[in-house]
Design a protein around this motif. Structure first.
Motif, short mmCIF file in Angstrom:
data_model
loop_
_atom_site.label_atom_id
_atom_site.label_comp_id
_atom_site.label_asym_id
_atom_site.label_seq_id
_atom_site.Cartn_x
_atom_site.Cartn_y
_atom_site.Cartn_z
N ILE A 27 -35.52 -7.62 15.51
CA ILE A 27 -36.60 -6.66 15.28
C ILE A 27 -37.71 -7.17 14.37
CG2 ILE A 27 -34.97 -4.75 15.57
CD1 ILE A 27 -35.13 -4.32 12.52
N SER A 28 -37.57 -8.37 13.83
CA SER A 28 -38.51 -8.82 12.79
C SER A 28 -39.94 -9.00 13.30
CB SER A 28 -38.02 -10.13 12.16
OG SER A 28 -37.84 -11.13 13.14
N ASP A 29 -40.12 -9.16 14.61
CA ASP A 29 -41.47 -9.28 15.17
C ASP A 29 -42.11 -7.92 15.43
OD1 ASP A 29 -41.44 -12.05 15.17
OD2 ASP A 29 -40.58 -12.17 17.19
N GLN A 30 -41.32 -6.85 15.38
CA GLN A 30 -41.82 -5.54 15.75
C GLN A 30 -42.04 -4.61 14.56
OE1 GLN A 30 -39.53 -3.86 19.04
NE2 GLN A 30 -38.69 -5.90 19.44
N TYR A 31 -41.47 -4.96 13.40
CA TYR A 31 -41.57 -4.12 12.22
C TYR A 31 -41.90 -4.98 11.00
CZ TYR A 31 -38.95 -0.80 15.14
OH TYR A 31 -38.55 0.03 16.15
N ASP A 32 -42.47 -4.34 10.00
CA ASP A 32 -42.71 -4.96 8.70
C ASP A 32 -41.46 -4.72 7.86
OD1 ASP A 32 -43.49 -5.79 6.21
OD2 ASP A 32 -45.19 -4.42 6.03
N ILE A 33 -40.63 -5.75 7.72
CA ILE A 33 -39.29 -5.56 7.15
C ILE A 33 -39.16 -6.18 5.77
CG2 ILE A 33 -36.83 -6.00 7.47
CD1 ILE A 33 -37.37 -6.17 10.47
N THR A 34 -38.59 -5.40 4.86
CA THR A 34 -38.19 -5.89 3.55
C THR A 34 -36.68 -5.74 3.44
OG1 THR A 34 -40.28 -5.25 2.54
CG2 THR A 34 -38.42 -5.63 1.06
N LEU A 35 -36.01 -6.81 3.03
CA LEU A 35 -34.56 -6.78 2.83
C LEU A 35 -34.27 -6.78 1.34
CD1 LEU A 35 -31.63 -7.02 3.92
CD2 LEU A 35 -31.93 -9.51 3.90
N CYS A 36 -33.65 -5.70 0.87
CA CYS A 36 -33.27 -5.57 -0.54
C CYS A 36 -31.77 -5.82 -0.65
CB CYS A 36 -33.61 -4.19 -1.05
SG CYS A 36 -32.98 -3.84 -2.71
N LEU A 37 -31.40 -6.82 -1.44
CA LEU A 37 -29.99 -7.17 -1.62
C LEU A 37 -29.57 -6.93 -3.07
CD1 LEU A 37 -30.03 -10.58 0.31
CD2 LEU A 37 -29.15 -8.39 1.15
N PHE A 38 -28.34 -6.49 -3.22
CA PHE A 38 -27.81 -6.39 -4.59
C PHE A 38 -27.68 -7.78 -5.20
CE2 PHE A 38 -25.45 -2.12 -3.77
CZ PHE A 38 -26.67 -1.47 -3.74
N SER A 39 -27.35 -8.76 -4.37
CA SER A 39 -27.30 -10.16 -4.80
C SER A 39 -27.83 -11.04 -3.68
CB SER A 39 -25.86 -10.56 -5.16
OG SER A 39 -25.78 -11.94 -5.44
N GLU A 40 -28.82 -11.86 -4.00
CA GLU A 40 -29.41 -12.73 -2.98
C GLU A 40 -28.53 -13.97 -2.82
OE1 GLU A 40 -33.75 -14.77 -2.10
OE2 GLU A 40 -33.64 -13.05 -3.45
N THR A 41 -27.33 -13.74 -2.30
CA THR A 41 -26.35 -14.81 -2.14
C THR A 41 -25.75 -14.75 -0.74
OG1 THR A 41 -24.61 -13.35 -3.05
CG2 THR A 41 -25.69 -14.86 -4.59
N GLY A 42 -25.13 -15.85 -0.33
CA GLY A 42 -24.45 -15.91 0.95
C GLY A 42 -25.04 -16.94 1.89
#
Length: 399
Positions: A27-42
């Motif tokens: 969906i990243s081409d169709q919406y303005d997406i922000t991903l909020c993570l508790f920890s930016e890990t993985g």
């Protein structure tokens, strides 16, 4: 272009995180997406689409994104340890209230905010994403995803059930998960719809063709892929393999994944005298090279939601034998992709013996899989429904 905020604990290797990664790619081409993570890990952090904006929180919620062993400072170890202890003694609702006091309101407003991770049982130090989205995010519509068998995973308790009533929509990853949730909270019938997982089929096939594992000829090769945790019941697969070997069936069992049960499972294979026929491959960045030449995928869990590995197996033409779980009938039997047995060791043993004793039928299922419908069109339609205005009118049609 709609602005969407998606909140999750982290991007470590796991079913929920892989589902989220696939969603973002779709969906990243169709919406303005922000991903909020508790920890930016993985491990999946490096695989995110470039157009997705990512940030992590600085509040106490960050401790729900990391394990105790990942706390490098003494301060963090002590604080996370205290929060986890409070959770066990006083319950997660109390701990979440403390965490909410440490978290500022997200300043930006979004069209849609999505909580991608459900809570666990009342005393597990896990989740918190639902509360975060409800209390700290400004959004026109708020959606909660379900990746669990709600009636069996320990999430069914009063304060947790009340959270879902505050969301505008609940997205269950299969019809079975939706029905399990509605059996618990039937008054949310109009809010809860099915929103199936996305899959990166071309990527699965590309990775499977990258140095595929060649197994010993003239043997059946059974495969388990997943966390080595109690609820996955991988010990059942080992016991079933021992049962078939005892009855003269020439096979190997390959286990791809890691977890807290690894040493116990190794010991079980030794105790049953089949350690030479059970292979532990650990956690693999590319599990598909192990899958592509396997004869049968085993899912032996006590309970499951909608395992992504089933669809991945279908993309590679691999039949599936699953114990009876929330979504097994719709994902396996209804599509002609394999077999479902009762959720017990004896049923697994008997069904596996029947399958391996009839190689012609096994090949017929493989042939059927060439014609199984595989694609993301339905998942895309369901996601569009989530973010639109007419979800209530068509909720029952999608489930």
């Amino acid at each position: 272009m709609k602005k969407i905020l998606i909140v999750n604990n982290n991007m470590k290797v796991g079913g929920v995180q892989k589902s989220l990664l696939n969603l973002l790619w779709a969906i990243s081409d169709q919406y303005d997406i922000t991903l909020c993570l508790f920890s930016e890990t993985g491990d999946y952090i490096s695989q995110l689409p470039k157009q997705v904006k990512v940030y992590s929180v600085c509040s106490l919620f960050r401790y729900l994104g990391i394990s105790q062993s990942e706390c490098h400072r003494l301060y963090d170890k002590l604080l996370r340890g205290c929060l986890a202890t409070f959770c066990r003694i006083l319950g997660r609702p109390f701990v979440i209230r403390l965490m909410l006091c440490s978290q500022k309101q997200i300043p930006e407003k979004y069209d849609v905010a999505i909580s991608y991770l459900q809570n666990g049982n009342r005393r597990s130090f896990y989740g918190g994403v639902n509360e975060f989205v409800l209390s700290k995010v400004h959004a026109t519509r708020k959606i909660a995803y379900l990746h669990c068998d709600y009636s069996r995973c320990g999430a069914n308790f009063s304060s947790n059930n009340k959270l879902y009533k505050q969301f505008d929509c609940i997205a269950a990853c299969s019809d079975g998960c939706r029905h399990s949730f509605l059996a618990t909270i039937p008054e949310l019938q109009e809010k809860c719809i099915t929103a199936r997982n996305f899959h990166r089929y071309d990527e699965i096939r590309r990775l499977a063709a990258d140095s595929p594992v060649k197994y010993t000829p003239n043997r059946f090769h059974l495969l388990v892929v997943g966390r080595l945790a109690h609820e996955k019941a991988v010990d059942r697969a080992i016991r079933a393999a021992a049962h078939e070997i005892e009855h003269g069936i020439n096979l190997e069992l390959h286990i791809v994944g890691d977890g807290m049960m690894r040493d116990d499972l190794r010991q079980l294979a030794t105790e049953l005298g089949i350690q030479d026929f059970v292979f532990f491959h650990g956690e693999q960045e590319n599990p598909y090279r192990y899958m592509v030449n396997a004869d049968l995928l085993l899912l032996t869990s006590h309970h499951e939601a909608a395992p992504m590995v089933i669809e991945e197996a279908y993309a590679l033409g691999i039949p599936v034998l699953s114990t009876q779980t929330t979504s097994s009938e719709e994902m396996v039997v209804a599509r002609g992709g394999g077999w479902v047995c009762a959720n017990s060791q004896s049923a697994l043993n008997a069904t596996l013996e029947k399958i391996l004793g009839n190689e012609k039928e096994l090949k017929a299922v493989r042939s059927t899989l060439r014609n199984v419908s595989i694609g993301n069109q339905l998942a895309m339609e369901q996601f569009a429904l989530l973010t639109g205005d007419q979800y209530a009118e068509t909720a029952n049609k999608t489930g």
